[in-house]
Design a protein around this motif. Structure first.
Motif, PDB file in Angstrom:
ATOM      1  N   VAL A  93      28.253 -83.268 -21.873  1.00  0.00           N
ATOM      2  CA  VAL A  93      27.284 -83.123 -20.797  1.00  0.00           C
ATOM      3  C   VAL A  93      27.913 -83.642 -19.500  1.00  0.00           C
ATOM      4  O   VAL A  93      28.438 -84.758 -19.458  1.00  0.00           O
ATOM      5  CB  VAL A  93      25.982 -83.889 -21.103  1.00  0.00           C
ATOM      6  CG1 VAL A  93      25.020 -83.793 -19.917  1.00  0.00           C
ATOM      7  CG2 VAL A  93      25.326 -83.325 -22.360  1.00  0.00           C
ATOM      8  N   HIS A 146      27.274 -84.540 -15.572  1.00  0.00           N
ATOM      9  CA  HIS A 146      26.295 -84.837 -14.529  1.00  0.00           C
ATOM     10  C   HIS A 146      27.001 -84.669 -13.184  1.00  0.00           C
ATOM     11  O   HIS A 146      27.896 -85.440 -12.847  1.00  0.00           O
ATOM     12  CB  HIS A 146      25.741 -86.252 -14.699  1.00  0.00           C
ATOM     13  CG  HIS A 146      25.008 -86.451 -15.985  1.00  0.00           C
ATOM     14  ND1 HIS A 146      23.702 -86.048 -16.167  1.00  0.00           N
ATOM     15  CD2 HIS A 146      25.423 -86.982 -17.173  1.00  0.00           C
ATOM     16  CE1 HIS A 146      23.321 -86.337 -17.409  1.00  0.00           C
ATOM     17  NE2 HIS A 146      24.342 -86.902 -18.042  1.00  0.00           N
ATOM     18  N   HIS A 147      26.612 -83.666 -12.436  1.00  0.00           N
ATOM     19  CA  HIS A 147      27.354 -83.274 -11.247  1.00  0.00           C
ATOM     20  C   HIS A 147      26.883 -84.030 -10.006  1.00  0.00           C
ATOM     21  O   HIS A 147      25.686 -84.219  -9.782  1.00  0.00           O
ATOM     22  CB  HIS A 147      27.188 -81.766 -11.001  1.00  0.00           C
ATOM     23  CG  HIS A 147      27.492 -80.918 -12.190  1.00  0.00           C
ATOM     24  ND1 HIS A 147      28.753 -80.819 -12.731  1.00  0.00           N
ATOM     25  CD2 HIS A 147      26.694 -80.133 -12.980  1.00  0.00           C
ATOM     26  CE1 HIS A 147      28.726 -80.002 -13.780  1.00  0.00           C
ATOM     27  NE2 HIS A 147      27.486 -79.578 -13.950  1.00  0.00           N
ATOM     28  N   THR A 186      28.161 -77.693  -9.416  1.00  0.00           N
ATOM     29  CA  THR A 186      28.913 -77.632 -10.670  1.00  0.00           C
ATOM     30  C   THR A 186      30.391 -77.335 -10.481  1.00  0.00           C
ATOM     31  O   THR A 186      31.187 -77.575 -11.394  1.00  0.00           O
ATOM     32  CB  THR A 186      28.321 -76.558 -11.606  1.00  0.00           C
ATOM     33  OG1 THR A 186      28.640 -75.240 -11.103  1.00  0.00           O
ATOM     34  CG2 THR A 186      26.812 -76.700 -11.728  1.00  0.00           C
ATOM     35  N   ARG A 235      19.603 -81.638  -7.990  1.00  0.00           N
ATOM     36  CA  ARG A 235      20.831 -82.083  -8.640  1.00  0.00           C
ATOM     37  C   ARG A 235      21.085 -81.169  -9.836  1.00  0.00           C
ATOM     38  O   ARG A 235      20.197 -80.403 -10.245  1.00  0.00           O
ATOM     39  CB  ARG A 235      20.728 -83.541  -9.093  1.00  0.00           C
ATOM     40  CG  ARG A 235      19.611 -83.822 -10.081  1.00  0.00           C
ATOM     41  CD  ARG A 235      19.523 -85.310 -10.429  1.00  0.00           C
ATOM     42  NE  ARG A 235      18.393 -85.583 -11.304  1.00  0.00           N
ATOM     43  CZ  ARG A 235      18.424 -85.493 -12.622  1.00  0.00           C
ATOM     44  NH1 ARG A 235      19.552 -85.107 -13.231  1.00  0.00           N
ATOM     45  NH2 ARG A 235      17.353 -85.768 -13.353  1.00  0.00           N
ATOM     46  N   SER A 236      22.300 -81.223 -10.374  1.00  0.00           N
ATOM     47  CA  SER A 236      22.681 -80.303 -11.443  1.00  0.00           C
ATOM     48  C   SER A 236      23.321 -81.058 -12.598  1.00  0.00           C
ATOM     49  O   SER A 236      23.994 -82.073 -12.405  1.00  0.00           O
ATOM     50  CB  SER A 236      23.674 -79.254 -10.927  1.00  0.00           C
ATOM     51  OG  SER A 236      23.154 -78.547  -9.830  1.00  0.00           O
ATOM     52  N   GLU A 237      23.110 -80.534 -13.798  1.00  0.00           N
ATOM     53  CA  GLU A 237      23.811 -81.033 -14.975  1.00  0.00           C
ATOM     54  C   GLU A 237      24.125 -79.843 -15.878  1.00  0.00           C
ATOM     55  O   GLU A 237      23.400 -78.850 -15.898  1.00  0.00           O
ATOM     56  CB  GLU A 237      22.985 -82.091 -15.718  1.00  0.00           C
ATOM     57  CG  GLU A 237      21.649 -81.610 -16.241  1.00  0.00           C
ATOM     58  CD  GLU A 237      20.841 -82.720 -16.908  1.00  0.00           C
ATOM     59  OE1 GLU A 237      20.934 -83.882 -16.452  1.00  0.00           O
ATOM     60  OE2 GLU A 237      20.115 -82.407 -17.883  1.00  0.00           O
ATOM     61  N   GLU A 289      25.857 -78.539 -19.841  1.00  0.00           N
ATOM     62  CA  GLU A 289      26.307 -78.846 -21.202  1.00  0.00           C
ATOM     63  C   GLU A 289      27.288 -77.766 -21.643  1.00  0.00           C
ATOM     64  O   GLU A 289      27.038 -76.567 -21.461  1.00  0.00           O
ATOM     65  CB  GLU A 289      25.129 -78.890 -22.168  1.00  0.00           C
ATOM     66  CG  GLU A 289      25.548 -79.189 -23.603  1.00  0.00           C
ATOM     67  CD  GLU A 289      24.400 -79.164 -24.594  1.00  0.00           C
ATOM     68  OE1 GLU A 289      24.652 -79.369 -25.802  1.00  0.00           O
ATOM     69  OE2 GLU A 289      23.255 -78.928 -24.158  1.00  0.00           O
ATOM     70  N   THR A 342      23.736 -74.654 -17.466  1.00  0.00           N
ATOM     71  CA  THR A 342      23.479 -75.515 -16.309  1.00  0.00           C
ATOM     72  C   THR A 342      21.996 -75.561 -16.017  1.00  0.00           C
ATOM     73  O   THR A 342      21.295 -74.545 -16.106  1.00  0.00           O
ATOM     74  CB  THR A 342      24.243 -74.992 -15.078  1.00  0.00           C
ATOM     75  OG1 THR A 342      25.652 -75.123 -15.317  1.00  0.00           O
ATOM     76  CG2 THR A 342      23.881 -75.771 -13.822  1.00  0.00           C
ATOM     77  N   ASP A 345      12.512 -84.753 -11.640  1.00  0.00           N
ATOM     78  CA  ASP A 345      13.190 -84.436 -12.902  1.00  0.00           C
ATOM     79  C   ASP A 345      12.636 -83.187 -13.564  1.00  0.00           C
ATOM     80  O   ASP A 345      12.744 -83.011 -14.785  1.00  0.00           O
ATOM     81  CB  ASP A 345      13.140 -85.619 -13.879  1.00  0.00           C
ATOM     82  CG  ASP A 345      14.004 -86.788 -13.430  1.00  0.00           C
ATOM     83  OD1 ASP A 345      15.001 -86.548 -12.733  1.00  0.00           O
ATOM     84  OD2 ASP A 345      13.671 -87.936 -13.776  1.00  0.00           O
TER      85      ASP A 345
END
Length: 342
Positions: free
Chosen positions: A18, A20-21, A75, A105-107, A109, A128, A135
Motif C-alpha cells: 500500500v 500513501h501518496h 500517484t 489525497r491518494s493511496e 494498493e 488507487t 476520509d
C-alpha cells in the motif's frame, strides 16, 4: 546518503503493498477556472452554481476529470516516475462530487505484477483511491503501467494478473446524493438532446478540433503536480515532450460537448487505452459511439455508456486496421458511463 527520490522501479513493488501518496491538495474555484482555460470545457453542471442547484446539488462541483487528475497526479512519483507507458484503466468510479474547499489525497494498493520477457521492464497493476478530508472515497480506479527495472539481475516476482471487469454494470454506478434532472433546463445546457434521443450503436462526430500547445500541456501537468519526466524533460525523450494522457482525455471530453452537451457527469470508467503518443502541434479531434444505455432509478436521470475516441487526423469513426491494431492517428480510446437527463 542521497535524500532525493529516484522513483520506484519494477523490482520495488510487491503484491499487497500500500502506497500513501504525498501531498494532500485543497482544490478551489481556481481549479475550475484554470481547467476551463485549458480546455473548451462548458458542461453546465460544472460551470454554474445556479444550474447545479437546480439539479439538486448544493453548488457546482469541480469537473469530474479535474478531480481525477488531482488524484492521479499524487500517484505519479510512486508509480509512474520510471514508467515506459501507462497501459490502461479499469473499474473507475466517481463516488462523491468534489467541491471547492475539499482536500484530496491518494493511496494505492499493488494488485498485480508481471515481468516482461525482455527482463528489463514489467507491468504493475494498482488500485488507487482518492479520499477527501472526511476520509470519504471520492474516486477509485485501477490502472496498469509498464515500469523499468533498475537491477536487471533482480529475480522476477510471481506473476499475478488481476481479474478486472470488462465494464461496470449499471448497478455499480453511484448517482450523487440529491441529483435530480426532473426540472432540467435544456436552454441553459446548450442542447435539447436527452437520454431518450440516443440509440445504442449511434456514432457522433464532434466536428471541432484543438491544436495542442507546448505551454498549455505543461501548465496542465504542473497544475496536477504530475512529475513524470517524459512530460517536461526533452533529454528524457528526444522526440518531444510527451503529452500527458489525461490532457488528451480532457481535451476530447471537452470537444464532445458538441453533440453530448447533456452528458453532464462522468460516473464510471470501464477502460481506456492511450493508443499512440501525442505531441505539441497535433490537432486533437474526437468522435463518440453509444455503447449502451441504462436507467438509474433516479428521477429524470439516465446513464449512457460511451466510447470516446480522440484522433490527430484521419476520418471520423475509423479506429483500427484490418489487422486489429489502432490506426496511427488514434490517440485515445476511452469507454465511460455518463449521467444524462431523460
Amino acid at each position: 546518503m542521497a535524500k532525493t527520490n529516484p522513483g520506484r522501479f519494477f523490482e520495488d513493488y510487491s503484491i499487497g503493498q500500500v502506497l500513501h501518496h504525498a501531498v494532500p491538495r485543497t482544490v478551489t474555484v481556481g481549479e475550475r477556472a484554470l481547467y476551463h482555460a485549458l480546455y473548451p470545457a462548458r458542461h453546465a453542471l460544472y460551470s454554474s452554481d445556479d444550474f447545479a442547484r437546480s439539479c439538486g446539488l448544493p453548488q457546482s462541483p469541480i469537473d469530474d476529470l479535474a478531480a481525477f487528475h488531482v488524484v492521479f497526479g499524487k500517484t505519479v512519483p510512486d508509480i509512474s516516475l520510471n514508467a515506459v507507458a501507462n497501459l490502461g484503466y479499469a473499474e473507475g468510479r466517481w463516488l462523491k462530487p468534489v467541491y471547492p474547499g475539499d482536500t484530496l489525497r491518494s493511496e494505492s494498493e499493488v494488485i498485480g505484477l508481471k515481468q516482461n520477457s525482455n527482463g528489463k521492464t514489467g507491468v504493475v497493476w494498482v488500485r488507487t483511491r482518492g479520499l477527501n478530508q472526511r476520509d470519504e472515497v471520492v474516486i477509485e480506479y485501477v490502472r496498469w503501467v509498464m515500469v523499468r527495472k533498475s537491477n536487471l539481475d533482480a529475480p522476477a516476482p510471481e506473476t499475478v494478473v488481476p481479474e478486472l471487469k470488462k465494464a461496470l454494470a449499471p448497478g455499480d454506478l453511484v448517482v450523487p446524493q440529491g441529483l435530480n434532472f426532473s426540472d432540467y433546463d435544456f436552454v441553459q445546457s446548450g442542447e435539447n438532446h436527452r437520454w431518450d434521443d440516443y440509440k445504442t450503436g449511434e456514432m457522433i462526430d464532434h466536428v471541432d478540433g484543438v491544436t495542442v500547445e507546448e505551454a498549455e500541456h505543461m501548465l496542465a501537468t504542473r497544475l496536477w503536480q504530475n512529475t513524470a519526466k517524459v512530460h517536461f524533460d526533452l533529454t528524457f525523450r528526444p522526440d518531444g515532450r510527451l503529452i500527458y494522457g489525461g490532457h488528451v482525455i480532457s481535451m476530447a471530453r471537452a470537444l464532445s460537448f458538441n453533440g453530448l452537451a447533456n452528458a453532464q457527469m462522468i460516473v464510471g470508467l470501464n477502460g481506456g487505452a492511450h493508443a499512440n503518443p501525442c505531441f505539441a502541434g497535433d490537432t486533437v479531434k474526437a468522435w463518440s459511439e453509444v455503447l449502451d444505455k441504462a436507467d438509474t432509478g433516479v428521477p429524470g436521470v439516465g446513464a449512457l455508456r460511451l466510447r470516446l475516441v480522440a484522433t490527430k487526423g484521419g476520418e471520423p469513426f475509423a479506429l483500427k486496421t484490418d489487422e486489429g491494431r489502432y490506426r496511427p492517428e488514434v490517440l485515445l480510446d476511452l469507454d465511460y458511463w455518463a449521467l444524462m437527463p431523460k
